[in-house]
Design an enzyme around this catalytic site. Structure first.
Site, PDB file in Angstrom:
ATOM      1  N   ARG A  44     -11.375  -8.725 -11.905  1.00  0.00           N
ATOM      2  CA  ARG A  44     -12.602  -9.097 -11.190  1.00  0.00           C
ATOM      3  C   ARG A  44     -13.029 -10.536 -11.493  1.00  0.00           C
ATOM      4  NH1 ARG A  44     -15.085  -4.335  -9.537  1.00  0.00           N
ATOM      5  NH2 ARG A  44     -17.011  -5.453  -9.175  1.00  0.00           N
ATOM      6  N   GLU A 102      -1.206 -18.082  -2.254  1.00  0.00           N
ATOM      7  CA  GLU A 102      -2.216 -17.707  -3.247  1.00  0.00           C
ATOM      8  C   GLU A 102      -1.681 -17.670  -4.667  1.00  0.00           C
ATOM      9  OE1 GLU A 102      -3.995 -13.758  -3.082  1.00  0.00           O
ATOM     10  OE2 GLU A 102      -2.258 -13.020  -2.006  1.00  0.00           O
ATOM     11  N   CYS A 125     -17.604 -10.273 -10.870  1.00  0.00           N
ATOM     12  CA  CYS A 125     -17.465 -10.241 -12.313  1.00  0.00           C
ATOM     13  C   CYS A 125     -17.313  -8.785 -12.686  1.00  0.00           C
ATOM     14  CB  CYS A 125     -18.721 -10.791 -12.982  1.00  0.00           C
ATOM     15  SG  CYS A 125     -19.077 -12.481 -12.475  1.00  0.00           S
ATOM     16  N   HIS A 169       3.690 -25.241  20.091  1.00  0.00           N
ATOM     17  CA  HIS A 169       2.407 -25.758  20.590  1.00  0.00           C
ATOM     18  C   HIS A 169       1.724 -26.652  19.557  1.00  0.00           C
ATOM     19  CE1 HIS A 169       2.671 -23.447  24.250  1.00  0.00           C
ATOM     20  NE2 HIS A 169       2.986 -22.374  23.535  1.00  0.00           N
TER      21      HIS A 169
HETATM   22  C1  F6R Z   1      -4.564 -11.342  -0.896  1.00  0.00           C
HETATM   23  C2  F6R Z   1      -5.723 -10.552  -1.185  1.00  0.00           C
HETATM   24  C3  F6R Z   1      -6.978 -10.834  -0.465  1.00  0.00           C
HETATM   25  C4  F6R Z   1      -7.680  -9.533  -0.109  1.00  0.00           C
HETATM   26  C5  F6R Z   1      -9.062  -9.801   0.503  1.00  0.00           C
HETATM   27  C6  F6R Z   1      -9.735  -8.520   0.941  1.00  0.00           C
HETATM   28  O1  F6R Z   1      -3.470 -10.925  -1.649  1.00  0.00           O
HETATM   29  O2  F6R Z   1      -5.663  -9.680  -2.005  1.00  0.00           O
HETATM   30  O3  F6R Z   1      -6.758 -11.600   0.662  1.00  0.00           O
HETATM   31  O4  F6R Z   1      -6.874  -8.818   0.778  1.00  0.00           O
HETATM   32  O5  F6R Z   1      -9.860 -10.452  -0.429  1.00  0.00           O
HETATM   33  O6  F6R Z   1      -9.910  -7.653  -0.127  1.00  0.00           O
HETATM   34  P1  F6R Z   1     -10.213  -6.123   0.109  1.00  0.00           P
HETATM   35  O7  F6R Z   1      -9.027  -5.505   0.724  1.00  0.00           O
HETATM   36  O8  F6R Z   1     -10.517  -5.581  -1.253  1.00  0.00           O
HETATM   37  O9  F6R Z   1     -11.414  -6.054   1.012  1.00  0.00           O
END
Ligand code: F6R
Length: 591
Positions: free
Chosen positions: A27, A475, A2, A491
Site C-alpha cells: 500500500r 511501470e 497507506c 496514423h
Molecule cells: C498496473 C496496476 C494498476 C491497477 C490500477 C487499478 O499493474 O496494477 O494499473 O490496475 O491502479 O487498480 P484496481 O484494480 O485495484 O482498481
C-alpha cells in the site's frame, strides 16, 4: 494509499505491528512509523525508508509495550521525510495518530488550528487529526468521544487509529471511504487496513463501516455508531486463500504471482452459475451497460467488451474510472455499471460507482479483495478468488478478470458450463506459454535492457493486451512503452520507429492475423525489431514468443502471460525491484 495497523493484547506489540506492516507494504513503502504505549509513556519512532531499514535504525522491534499502532506511507501531502512520516502527534505529544486517506479540507482546518495556537511539525494533511483531538480532549471527554466529535469536521477519506497517553489501554479507530477491519484471536485484538496484516493470528474478521468507531482494549472490542450508540457486529470467516504472503522460494512476489496463474484460473472459474446467469440476464436487459475501471483492470474490461459483443451480441462501453464522472449525466436507472477493481478500493472507481448508485444504476462489481469498499457498494459482487496479490504490478488478477468476463459472456448465451470446461483446459496452455518462453525471455531482456522506447500493437480482442503489455513494461522497468491498435500505427506513431526500435506484435492465428502482420511489416520496413507473440511462424519476426493454439477468444490469456514475464525480466535486468516500483502503490485510494 497507506497501510495502518493496531494491536492490543498480551504479546509485545512492536513485532506484531512490524510483521503486519510488512504485509501492508504493497500500500506504500516510502516511510514507516510506530507509536507504542508503555508504562503510561507514549513512544513514537518513525522515519523515511523501507520497513527493514527504519526498524533497524530505530530499534523498532525491541520497543516495549503491549499496545501499538503502525503506519507504512505512500506520500501524497508532503515529501518523503521523517517529519512527514506517521504517527503524527498533537502539541503536547500525548496523542499519536496513523491515517490512511486524504483530508481534503486540511488547509482550512490547519489554518484555524494554527490561529488558535497549535504548532504543526509536518506538511501532511493527516496532522490536523491529532490537533483536533487535542482540543476535544481538553474538555475531559474519552478518546472515543473525541473521535466521534471530530469525524464530521473531516472532509475526504480516512481510516485512522489513535493512541493516547491519558486514555491508555485502548486504541480507537474510525473510517470513511477507506477500509478498516478488525480481528480477534482470543488473546488479542488487531485492526488494520487489510486482514492480510493479521491473518497469521486469526481468520475471524469484522469489517468496520463508514462513520463507525471501534474501541480495542486487551480484553474486549466495542463498536459505536456515529451518534455514539453501541453496536453489535458479527465476525465473518476470512477466505482461507486470503492468508499468508510468502514468496514460496521466488525472488519476487511478481514472479510467484505470474507463475501461479495456471492454478489461479481454476479458482476463479469456481463460481456460482446461478449468480452468473442472473447477472448475464441483467446485462442483456439493461438499456446501457458501462464498464468502469482503471489501469490493468480497465484493459481486462476492454477484452470483456469484445467478449460481450462477440458472444452475447451486447454492445457496451468502457469508461476510465477517472473520467466516469464526466459521463454521469447519462447514467440512470436503466444503466448497469460493471466496476472492475482488484483492490476494490480505487478512489476513482468508488467515486463513479457512488454517483451511478445515486442515479439509480445497478452495480455489479468484479473484485479480488473480500470485504472491500467496492464490494459493499455493489448490488452483485463477483469475486476473483485469487488470494492476495502483493506485487504492485497486477498479473494474476488480470488473468482472473479475463476469466470472469469470459464466463459472463458465455452466460449470456446460456453456456456457463461450456465456458468452465474451456477455462479448465486453459491452465495447461498457460503453463506452456510460460515454460516454453522463460529462457528466451531472459536472453531477450538482456539484449533489450538499454532500449528507451517500446511499441506494442495488436488488433481486435488482443488490442488491450498490447496496452497491458506496455503498461507492465513501463511501470516496473521505467522504459517508455505504448500499446495501440495495430491499425493506428500509421496514423502517427510510425514516425517514431527507427532502426532497431522494439515493436511487440500480438498476432495469434485469429481473424485479425493477416492485417496485424501487414502492420508489423510496415514497422519492419522502417527498421523495427519485431517481437511477435503468436502461435504461427513467420520470417518477418526477429524474435518469436511462441504461444499455444487456442480458441480465438482465449488468445488474450495465453498472449499476456509471456508479456508479463518479459516486463519482469526487463525490470530485473535493469536492476529494479519489480514488486515495489517507484512512485506507485497497489491500492490507489486518492483521486
Ligand atoms: C498496473 C496496476 C494498476 C491497477 C490500477 C487499478 O499493474 O496494477 O494499473 O490496475 O491502479 O487498480 P484496481 O484494480 O485495484 O482498481
Amino acid at each position: 494509499m497507506c497501510g495502518i495497523i493496531g494491536y492490543c493484547g498480551n504479546k509485545p506489540a512492536a513485532p506484531v505491528v512490524l510483521e503486519g506492516l510488512k504485509c501492508l507494504e504493497y500500500r506504500g513503502y516510502d516511510s514507516v512509523g510506530v507509536a507504542i504505549l508503555c508504562d503510561a509513556q507514549l513512544l513514537i519512532r518513525k522515519d523515511a525508508g523501507k520497513i527493514e531499514e527504519v526498524s533497524e535504525k530505530h530499534g523498532l522491534d525491541s520497543l516495549p509495550g503491549n499496545i501499538a499502532i503502525g503506519h507504512t506511507r505512500w506520500a501524497t501531502h508532503g515529501s518523503v521525510t521523517q517529519a512527514n512520516a506517521h504517527p503524527h502527534s498533537d502539541c503536547s505529544g500525548r496523542i499519536a495518530v496513523v491515517h490512511n486517506g486524504i483530508i481534503e479540507n486540511y488547509q482550512e482546518l490547519r489554518q484555524e488550528l494554527i490561529s488558535q495556537g497549535h504548532r504543526f511539525s509536518s506538511e501532511t494533511d493527516s496532522e490536523v487529526i491529532p490537533h483536533l483531538l487535542e482540543d476535544e480532549l481538553k474538555s475531559g471527554c474519552s478518546l472515543e468521544e473525541a473521535v466521534l466529535a471530530i469525524a464530521p469536521k473531516l472532509e475526504g477519506s480516512y481510516a485512522f487509529l489513535v493512541l493516547s497517553r491519558d486514555d491508555s489501554g485502548k486504541i480507537v479507530g474510525t473510517r470513511k471511504n477507506n477500509p478498516l477491519v478488525i480481528g480477534a484471536d482470543g488473546h488479542a485484538y488487531y485492526v488494520s487496513s487489510d486482514a492480510l496484516a493479521f491473518s497469521q493470528y486469526t481468520n475471524q474478521v469484522i469489517t468496520l463501516r463508514d462513520t463507525e468507531v471501534v474501541i480495542l482494549t486487551s480484553d474486549k472490542i466495542e463498536f459505536l455508531d456515529a451518534a455514539g450508540n453501541r453496536l453489535t457486529k458479527q465476525s465473518e470467516e476470512l477466505d482461507s486463500s486470503w492468508a499468508g504472503n510468502h514468496k514460496d522460494g521466488y525472488p519476487f512476489f511478481m514472479l510467484k504471482e505470474i507463475m501461479e496463474q495456471p492454478q489461479v484460473l481454476s479458482k476463479t472459474a469456481y463460481q456460482d452459475e446461478r449468480k452468473f446467469t442472473d447477472i448475464a440476464l441483467d446485462i442483456l436487459r439493461a438499456r446501457q451497460v458501462i464498464i468502469t475501471a482503471c489501469g490493468t483492470s480497465r484493459y481486462a474490461s476492454l477484452v470483456g467488451r469484445y467478449l460481450f459483443s462477440k458472444v452475447g451480441k451486447k454492445f457496451c462501453d468502457v469508461v476510465m474510472a477517472s473520467e466516469f464522472g464526466y459521463f454521469a449525466d447519462s447514467v440512470d436507472k436503466n444503466t448497469l455499471v460493471i466496476a472492475v477493481s482488484q483492490s476494490g478500493e480505487t478512489a476513482d472507481v468508488i467515486e463513479g460507482v457512488k454517483a451511478a448508485r445515486d442515479a439509480g444504476a445497478e452495480i455489479v462489481s468484479i473484485v479480488n479483495r473480500p470485504n472491500s469498499i467496492l464490494a459493499d457498494l455493489s448490488h452483485q459482487v463477483i469475486p476473483l478468488n485469487c488470494g492476495p496479490e502483493i506485487g504492485v504490478a497486477a498479473t494474476k488478477t488480470f488473468l482472473s478478470q479475463l476469466a470472469v468476463f469470459y464466463l459472463l459472456s458465455f452466460s449470456m448465451v446460456n453456456s456457463f458450463d461450456k465456458a468452465c470446461i474451456q477455462l479448465s483446459d486453459m491452465s495447461s496452455k498457460i503453463t506452456e506459454a510460460l515454460n516454453c518462453n522463460n529462457d528466451g525471455l531472459i536472453k531477450l531482456s538482456q539484449e533489450l535492457k538499454d532500449k528507451n522506447n517500446f511499441y506494442y500493437i495488436a488488433r481486435g480482442i488482443n488490442f488491450a493486451i498490447a496496452s497491458e503489455g506496455a503498461l507492465k513494461l513501463k511501470e516496473i522497468s521505467y522504459i517508455h512503452a505504448e500499446g495501440m491498435p495495430a491499425g493506428e500505427l500509421k496514423h502517427g506513431t510510425l514516425a517514431l520507429i527507427e532502426q532497431d526500435t522494439p515493436v511487440v506484435v500480438i498476432c495469434p492465428a485469429d481473424y485479425a492475423y493477416s492485417e496485424t502482420l501487414s502492420n508489423a511489416i510496415e514497422a519492419k520496413s522502417r527498421g523495427a525489431y519485431i517481437i511477435a507473440v503468436s502461435d504461427k511462424e513467420s520470417d518477418i519476426y526477429d524474435f518469436w514468443i511462441k504461444i499455444p493454439e487456442v480458441d480465438e477468444l482465449l488468445y488474450p490469456m495465453v498472449a499476456v502471460v509471456p508479456l508479463q514475464l518479459l516486463a519482469y525480466y526487463m525490470a530485473v535486468s535493469r536492476g529494479y525491484d519489480p514488486d515495489k516500483p517507484r512512485n506507485l502503490a497497489k491500492s490507489v485510494t486518492v483521486k
